[in-house]
Scaffold this motif. Sequence first.
Motif, PDB file in Angstrom:
ATOM      1  N   LEU A  83     -77.268   5.774  11.315  1.00  0.00           N
ATOM      2  CA  LEU A  83     -75.963   6.447  11.249  1.00  0.00           C
ATOM      3  C   LEU A  83     -75.324   6.256   9.891  1.00  0.00           C
ATOM      4  O   LEU A  83     -74.703   7.171   9.341  1.00  0.00           O
ATOM      5  CB  LEU A  83     -75.039   5.900  12.342  1.00  0.00           C
TER       6      LEU A  83
ATOM      7  N   ASP B 184     -68.079   3.682  11.555  1.00  0.00           N
ATOM      8  CA  ASP B 184     -68.753   4.818  12.168  1.00  0.00           C
ATOM      9  C   ASP B 184     -68.460   4.809  13.664  1.00  0.00           C
ATOM     10  O   ASP B 184     -67.992   3.803  14.213  1.00  0.00           O
ATOM     11  CB  ASP B 184     -70.266   4.734  11.946  1.00  0.00           C
TER      12      ASP B 184
ATOM     13  N   ARG C 266     -67.222   2.277  19.327  1.00  0.00           N
ATOM     14  CA  ARG C 266     -67.463   2.745  20.694  1.00  0.00           C
ATOM     15  C   ARG C 266     -66.931   1.789  21.761  1.00  0.00           C
ATOM     16  O   ARG C 266     -66.224   2.205  22.685  1.00  0.00           O
ATOM     17  CB  ARG C 266     -68.967   2.961  20.883  1.00  0.00           C
ATOM     18  N   ASP C 267     -67.244   0.504  21.662  1.00  0.00           N
ATOM     19  CA  ASP C 267     -66.810  -0.459  22.685  1.00  0.00           C
ATOM     20  C   ASP C 267     -65.288  -0.516  22.772  1.00  0.00           C
ATOM     21  O   ASP C 267     -64.712  -0.542  23.863  1.00  0.00           O
ATOM     22  CB  ASP C 267     -67.370  -1.844  22.379  1.00  0.00           C
TER      23      ASP C 267
ATOM     24  N   SER D  90     -70.421   4.583  16.130  1.00  0.00           N
ATOM     25  CA  SER D  90     -71.159   3.536  16.854  1.00  0.00           C
ATOM     26  C   SER D  90     -70.434   2.195  16.805  1.00  0.00           C
ATOM     27  O   SER D  90     -70.529   1.393  17.738  1.00  0.00           O
ATOM     28  CB  SER D  90     -72.559   3.387  16.265  1.00  0.00           C
ATOM     29  N   GLN D  91     -69.688   1.955  15.738  1.00  0.00           N
ATOM     30  CA  GLN D  91     -68.992   0.675  15.581  1.00  0.00           C
ATOM     31  C   GLN D  91     -67.694   0.608  16.387  1.00  0.00           C
ATOM     32  O   GLN D  91     -67.208  -0.483  16.680  1.00  0.00           O
ATOM     33  CB  GLN D  91     -68.700   0.423  14.100  1.00  0.00           C
TER      34      GLN D  91
ATOM     35  N   THR E  77     -79.967   4.083  15.652  1.00  0.00           N
ATOM     36  CA  THR E  77     -79.527   2.782  15.177  1.00  0.00           C
ATOM     37  C   THR E  77     -78.318   2.910  14.266  1.00  0.00           C
ATOM     38  O   THR E  77     -78.029   3.974  13.709  1.00  0.00           O
ATOM     39  CB  THR E  77     -80.663   2.098  14.403  1.00  0.00           C
ATOM     40  N   GLY E  78     -77.631   1.768  14.102  1.00  0.00           N
ATOM     41  CA  GLY E  78     -76.468   1.762  13.223  1.00  0.00           C
ATOM     42  C   GLY E  78     -76.845   2.074  11.787  1.00  0.00           C
ATOM     43  O   GLY E  78     -76.120   2.769  11.070  1.00  0.00           O
TER      44      GLY E  78
END
Length: 267
Positions: free
Chosen positions: A6, A218, A223-224, A220-221, A2-3
């Motif tokens: 991280l 991070d 990635r898109d 994860s933020q 999960t964010g």
Amino acid sequence: MTGSKLLEERDEAMKQEELLSIDDDCNQLEVSDYVDEIYQYYWVSEAQNPPLENFMLIQADITPHMRGILVNWLIEVHFKFELMQETLYLMLVSLHSCWHQNTRIFWHPRVRELISISAELYTRDQVLRMEKLMLKKLKFRLNAPTPYVFMLRFLKAAQSEPKLEHLAFYLIELCLVEYEASRFKPSLLCAAALYVARCTLQITAAWTPLLCKHARYDVSQIRDCAEMILKVQKVARVGRLKVTYEKYMRPDLSGVAAIKPLERLPL
């Protein structure tokens, strides 16, 4: 993962590792005493002015394809006249802002020499009148949080060398032509481009605590956005709007356009 997990790991890593300062207190040109306040202004300004992802819906006369052709041409103009790098990004912010206010115009550079590349269709007075109109629409607010200002900061945090710098700016410049990229905030676009560049050059680690601190993202933020950038990079060689690709094939820009894109980003 999960964010929040991280974020916890990032905070723990920062506690365990003493992060180096990226500013040179001895260089007065870096205004290190004020740099934190300057970038805090950029962060706040960016938050107050969200991406104009739907501004093309306001402009019935301008399609995303037409926008791409125009921006591609402006990149060529910028390169031809060897203008400051920041000028390119300020130009695009100004262009989008004027469109968003439903000003039914096409923006043309104010530099007199540029009249010649528009096939002499406009007089000096017409260009100056358009400049005044744009400045009034923008309320003379020209110090915008562009991708350029964020990239400069993030590259310092990355402790970059020229090849990484050129590749990161190449990826950002490719995105200027893409309407899809306008839905991302400038800071996010820069963080994602730098991440893709570091992955492409196989730099370990691809994202560091120092980058987390200064980019405020991070992996994860970003990635898109990074996936979008990689997709754009893959088709740059065969696309119709190739000014940026050809520009970054030059040796003085490390020929980074010739670097083979990743098949996929690391998991």
